[in-house]
Design a protein around this motif. Sequence first.
Motif, mmCIF file in Angstrom:
data_model
loop_
_atom_site.group_PDB
_atom_site.id
_atom_site.type_symbol
_atom_site.label_atom_id
_atom_site.label_comp_id
_atom_site.label_asym_id
_atom_site.label_seq_id
_atom_site.Cartn_x
_atom_site.Cartn_y
_atom_site.Cartn_z
ATOM 1 N N LEU A 1 0.871 -1.215 -0.080
ATOM 2 C CA LEU A 1 0.158 -0.013 -0.150
ATOM 3 C C LEU A 1 0.846 1.261 0.111
ATOM 4 C CD1 LEU A 1 -2.560 1.390 0.217
ATOM 5 C CD2 LEU A 1 -2.568 1.334 2.496
ATOM 6 N N VAL A 2 0.780 2.107 -1.029
ATOM 7 C CA VAL A 2 1.542 3.354 -1.211
ATOM 8 C C VAL A 2 0.721 4.585 -0.781
ATOM 9 C CG1 VAL A 2 3.133 4.685 -2.750
ATOM 10 C CG2 VAL A 2 3.235 2.200 -2.954
ATOM 11 N N LEU A 3 1.012 5.219 -0.032
ATOM 12 C CA LEU A 3 0.487 6.470 0.097
ATOM 13 C C LEU A 3 1.209 7.582 -0.666
ATOM 14 C CD1 LEU A 3 -0.204 6.772 3.973
ATOM 15 C CD2 LEU A 3 -1.951 6.470 2.378
ATOM 16 N N THR A 4 0.429 7.913 -1.893
ATOM 17 C CA THR A 4 1.061 8.824 -2.737
ATOM 18 C C THR A 4 0.981 10.309 -2.321
ATOM 19 O OG1 THR A 4 -1.032 8.682 -4.000
ATOM 20 C CG2 THR A 4 0.950 7.168 -4.903
ATOM 21 N N MET A 5 1.672 11.113 -2.950
ATOM 22 C CA MET A 5 1.703 12.448 -2.882
ATOM 23 C C MET A 5 2.075 12.791 -1.332
ATOM 24 S SD MET A 5 -1.582 13.664 -5.246
ATOM 25 C CE MET A 5 -1.650 12.634 -6.579
ATOM 26 N N ALA A 6 2.909 11.962 -0.494
ATOM 27 C CA ALA A 6 3.205 12.106 0.768
ATOM 28 C C ALA A 6 3.665 13.713 1.199
ATOM 29 C CB ALA A 6 3.975 10.887 1.189
ATOM 30 N N GLU B 1 -3.351 -6.739 5.789
ATOM 31 C CA GLU B 1 -3.810 -6.940 4.288
ATOM 32 C C GLU B 1 -2.642 -6.754 3.388
ATOM 33 O OE1 GLU B 1 -6.891 -7.358 3.164
ATOM 34 O OE2 GLU B 1 -7.579 -8.012 5.452
ATOM 35 N N PHE B 2 -1.491 -5.980 3.730
ATOM 36 C CA PHE B 2 -0.363 -5.878 2.982
ATOM 37 C C PHE B 2 1.086 -6.118 3.617
ATOM 38 C CE2 PHE B 2 -3.703 -2.816 1.945
ATOM 39 C CZ PHE B 2 -3.786 -2.711 0.403
ATOM 40 N N MET B 3 1.870 -6.281 2.511
ATOM 41 C CA MET B 3 3.416 -6.425 2.904
ATOM 42 C C MET B 3 3.822 -5.154 3.801
ATOM 43 S SD MET B 3 5.361 -8.541 0.278
ATOM 44 C CE MET B 3 6.678 -8.889 1.648
ATOM 45 N N GLY B 4 3.386 -3.894 3.521
ATOM 46 C CA GLY B 4 3.697 -2.771 4.243
ATOM 47 C C GLY B 4 3.104 -1.637 3.665
ATOM 48 N N LEU B 5 3.138 -0.370 4.473
ATOM 49 C CA LEU B 5 2.596 0.853 4.141
ATOM 50 C C LEU B 5 3.833 1.767 3.980
ATOM 51 C CD1 LEU B 5 0.378 2.899 3.916
ATOM 52 C CD2 LEU B 5 0.416 3.188 6.580
ATOM 53 N N TYR B 6 3.674 2.336 2.679
ATOM 54 C CA TYR B 6 4.845 2.951 2.374
ATOM 55 C C TYR B 6 4.525 4.691 1.813
ATOM 56 C CZ TYR B 6 7.095 -1.245 2.322
ATOM 57 O OH TYR B 6 7.636 -2.366 2.749
ATOM 58 N N PRO B 7 4.537 5.633 2.521
ATOM 59 C CA PRO B 7 4.444 6.954 2.152
ATOM 60 C C PRO B 7 5.385 7.414 1.043
ATOM 61 C CG PRO B 7 4.611 6.759 4.494
ATOM 62 C CD PRO B 7 5.000 5.504 3.924
ATOM 63 N N VAL B 8 5.252 7.888 -0.084
ATOM 64 C CA VAL B 8 6.189 8.135 -1.117
ATOM 65 C C VAL B 8 5.696 9.693 -1.631
ATOM 66 C CG1 VAL B 8 7.066 7.593 -3.353
ATOM 67 C CG2 VAL B 8 6.507 5.807 -1.819
ATOM 68 N N ALA B 9 6.962 10.413 -1.733
ATOM 69 C CA ALA B 9 6.765 11.629 -2.483
ATOM 70 C C ALA B 9 7.152 11.540 -3.884
ATOM 71 C CB ALA B 9 7.484 12.806 -1.794
ATOM 72 N N THR B 10 6.552 11.186 -4.832
ATOM 73 C CA THR B 10 6.793 10.393 -6.281
ATOM 74 C C THR B 10 7.570 11.730 -6.960
ATOM 75 O OG1 THR B 10 4.742 11.106 -6.954
ATOM 76 C CG2 THR B 10 5.026 8.724 -6.375
ATOM 77 N N ILE B 11 7.018 12.817 -6.895
ATOM 78 C CA ILE B 11 7.742 13.985 -7.736
ATOM 79 C C ILE B 11 9.307 14.257 -7.153
ATOM 80 C CG2 ILE B 11 7.757 16.285 -8.415
ATOM 81 C CD1 ILE B 11 5.772 14.518 -9.608
ATOM 82 N N SER C 1 14.834 10.440 1.330
ATOM 83 C CA SER C 1 13.975 11.127 1.976
ATOM 84 C C SER C 1 12.441 11.260 1.473
ATOM 85 C CB SER C 1 14.211 12.750 2.062
ATOM 86 O OG SER C 1 14.321 13.170 0.963
ATOM 87 N N SER C 2 12.475 11.023 -0.065
ATOM 88 C CA SER C 2 11.017 10.909 -0.864
ATOM 89 C C SER C 2 10.196 9.649 -0.263
ATOM 90 C CB SER C 2 11.479 10.848 -2.309
ATOM 91 O OG SER C 2 11.978 9.657 -2.912
ATOM 92 N N GLY C 3 10.891 8.723 0.076
ATOM 93 C CA GLY C 3 10.287 7.444 0.379
ATOM 94 C C GLY C 3 10.412 6.332 -0.725
ATOM 95 N N GLY C 4 11.294 6.728 -1.826
ATOM 96 C CA GLY C 4 11.145 5.967 -2.986
ATOM 97 C C GLY C 4 12.079 4.698 -2.574
ATOM 98 N N LYS C 5 13.218 4.979 -1.779
ATOM 99 C CA LYS C 5 14.305 3.781 -1.707
ATOM 100 C C LYS C 5 13.570 2.707 -0.612
ATOM 101 C CE LYS C 5 18.501 2.960 1.060
ATOM 102 N NZ LYS C 5 18.684 1.638 0.219
ATOM 103 N N HIS C 6 12.709 3.373 0.579
ATOM 104 C CA HIS C 6 12.058 2.459 1.315
ATOM 105 C C HIS C 6 10.920 1.538 0.575
ATOM 106 C CE1 HIS C 6 14.109 4.317 4.488
ATOM 107 N NE2 HIS C 6 13.717 5.417 4.174
ATOM 108 N N LEU C 7 10.389 1.882 -0.702
ATOM 109 C CA LEU C 7 9.502 1.095 -1.335
ATOM 110 C C LEU C 7 10.140 0.344 -2.258
ATOM 111 C CD1 LEU C 7 6.673 0.527 -2.550
ATOM 112 C CD2 LEU C 7 6.989 2.366 -3.834
ATOM 113 N N MET C 8 11.028 0.908 -3.039
ATOM 114 C CA MET C 8 11.572 -0.146 -4.102
ATOM 115 C C MET C 8 12.677 -0.919 -3.488
ATOM 116 S SD MET C 8 10.613 0.808 -6.926
ATOM 117 C CE MET C 8 11.745 -0.527 -7.781
ATOM 118 N N ASP C 9 13.229 -0.931 -2.331
ATOM 119 C CA ASP C 9 13.871 -2.146 -1.993
ATOM 120 C C ASP C 9 13.311 -3.457 -1.444
ATOM 121 O OD1 ASP C 9 16.090 -0.459 -1.937
ATOM 122 O OD2 ASP C 9 16.431 -0.180 0.152
#
Length: 426
Positions: free
Chosen positions: A182-187, A210-220, A239-247
């Motif tokens: 689950l990704v919270l976009t526009m974090a 329900e999910f493997m994890g919750l990941y707030p991500v500032a996609t821009i 800091s964008s949260g991209g690394k924490h999601l992609m790993d």
Amino acid sequence: MNQAIRINPVIDRLENILGRGDIPAPYDRWGARLLAHLTKPVQVVVTGLAGSGKSTLIEMMSTQPVIGQHLEVPIIELAYGEKERALFERQDGSMTGFPGFLKDCECPQDSIRARQELPDTKLISQTFVEIGLSGDLAQKRAILSSACERADIIIWCSQEFSQEEQHLWASVPDQIKDHSFLVLTMADRQLMRDVLSQNIARLEPIVADEFMGLYPVATIQGIAAQTSGEGLNQALWTSSGGKHLMDPVLRQIKQGRGADVDQAQIFLDRLAARTPEVDAEGREAPQMPDPVAINGRDTKEKSEVAARADDVAVDVVAPDGRSVALLSEAVDMLQQRARKMLDEMDHSDDLDAGAILNSCTEAMSSLAGLLDTSPVDDPATQGAREDVQEGEEMLMLFQLEHSEEAALDAVTLLLQIRKELIDKVV
């Protein structure tokens, strides 16, 4: 043969065996479907409601800002290709292609699917697929069900994971939830509005189940970290949260493909056990000369010795009355389970592949439990236990595909094991 095959000897051996064309049924079609699964890129499906930031997240995850925000197509794919090319599938089934990127193309009005191909070797092993959920609740459910059938991994994009989204997600099979994020976009915007912490706290107990994890991500910010400057801006990427999601996503892709290769090795091992002319490495086993025909002078005497040896071997493994009763009970149980499943398929308008596969797995588990009650040193039931263990491993192969054909093959496997058990009784 694509690059994914060339770098894995197990997949290479599987293709070589199937290419010979002499694999007995049903192993021929089992192996063919397994090979097709192994040589297909892992499908990472990004889904969610309209406006949830799916396209931007795919651009961030793939490090390829080539989709843009103007496409209004139900399905958008980002996949490997030998050259940069944008493709559109039309309602009549025809394809329209353009060189370059989707973001620079005018999308035909009757497009039902858009595909961006790039010569990026990372995309050989994974394809990113955006599937938007639109329409009324029933239509959204239908789209999500179709997405689940396609997906190996699902990433759900949302800004709050509302009650409607939770209701939709409840219908997703557990085996897909086990590989979902689950990704919270526009974090960054939520952080500015001071609602991010509140949303995370509210969703944590839901995500735990329900999910493997919750990941707030500032996609821009994540895209900027990868595209501004000569290399990756590690601080901004983190800091964008991209690394924490992609790993964890990349780890899931790697582990999933590794598990698939393990299943291929299991298949090769079982095939070698059932077809002695093929070893577990996929090579033709050497043909040993007939010991009776090595020396023609004593052929008759050697034949008599061999016959006596065969008689002794049969006497050693012949099952006693207790083993016969246990094996007969196992045969009856499998027959009843298989007949019940076939009857359910005959009387059902829609074949529920998941229910059938689960029933087959339960039947195999019950069979294993029954055979475990026999003495460990009983050769007849020991052989049956080995067959059941191999059957459980084969069912794992079918669970990978989770299709109607795999469900039918699972029932076929039960009937085949039943036949092998009968051979041990008579």
